[in-house]
Every structure is written in structure tokens, then in C-alpha cells.
Design an enzyme around this catalytic site. Sequence first.
Site: not given
Length: 160
Positions: A36-40
Site C-alpha cells: 500500500e505504498c506510493g512505490f508499490t
Amino acid sequence: MTPSIYDFSVINIQGQEISLEDYKGRVVLIVNTASECGFTPQYQELEQLYKKYQSQGLTILGFPCNQFGAQEKGSSEEISLFCERNFGVSFPLFEKIEVNGENTIPLYRHLKTAAKGLLGSERIKWNFTKFLINKQGKVEHRFASTTKPMAIEKNILELL
């Protein structure tokens, strides 16, 4: 003698202990991941690199971590399913770990010491920090979360 990644064992996402010696002679990219990360979306490029270079000796190892913004809340089964469904991840994933603090797994203690971050810091700053390992099991490079996987393709090719 300086330790190599081959001196460590880890638990895969299915709960089995894996000796990293199994990857001897391969170039390995180790990444702490989160769903659930912006970098996912980097999972997509990691998978592209894996598919492109796996037959030439590249292995990517994903280590889910919930230490940054609680962005990896799921169980091993949920994480595995998410990665497969959303990004077609076929590279090995491991059980959720801690990369900072007193519960840091031994592999990550080694990685952080072998390749320090900005200003000599050992601390992992966020999800999707990447460590590139040569065929002898030695850490060659550490890349920040913001470094996209395709941007390190040239570094991988140099080691293959």
C-alpha cells in the site's frame, strides 16, 4: 572474512526456511516491499527485470515490511495473492520482516552495514530500498526507494 549473503537463511512467504546459498553464482536484487505504498507500482518493473534476466542469472528477492506507514498489513497469503494478482510477481517473496530496530533480521543487519545509505546512515528510510548483490554474494550497491528498478538495469548487466 567478511560475511556474504550466503551466510544467512530466511523464511519464504510459504513459511519454509531458505538458505541464501541457494542463490550462489547469481546476481541478486533484494528489496523491502509493501502493498500500500506510493512505490508499490515498482513491483511491475521488478517483475520485468526478473523475467528479462532470470535466465541470465538474475534473482529478485522481495521482503514485505510493515515498518513504514503501516503499508504492509496483510498476512503472507494476502501479500502473495496481492503481488500475483496485481503485478504478476513470480520472483521469490519472503515472510514479513523488520529492517530497522532491534528485531531487524540478520540478513538486513548485514546489508545495511555492507552498503550504507545517504551520509553513511545504515537505517532503511522507506519501502523499496534495493540492494544489488554480485555473484559472490557481496553487496555492490544500495539504491533508494525513489530509484526505479529499470534505472538500475545497467548495474545489473555489469554484474551478469
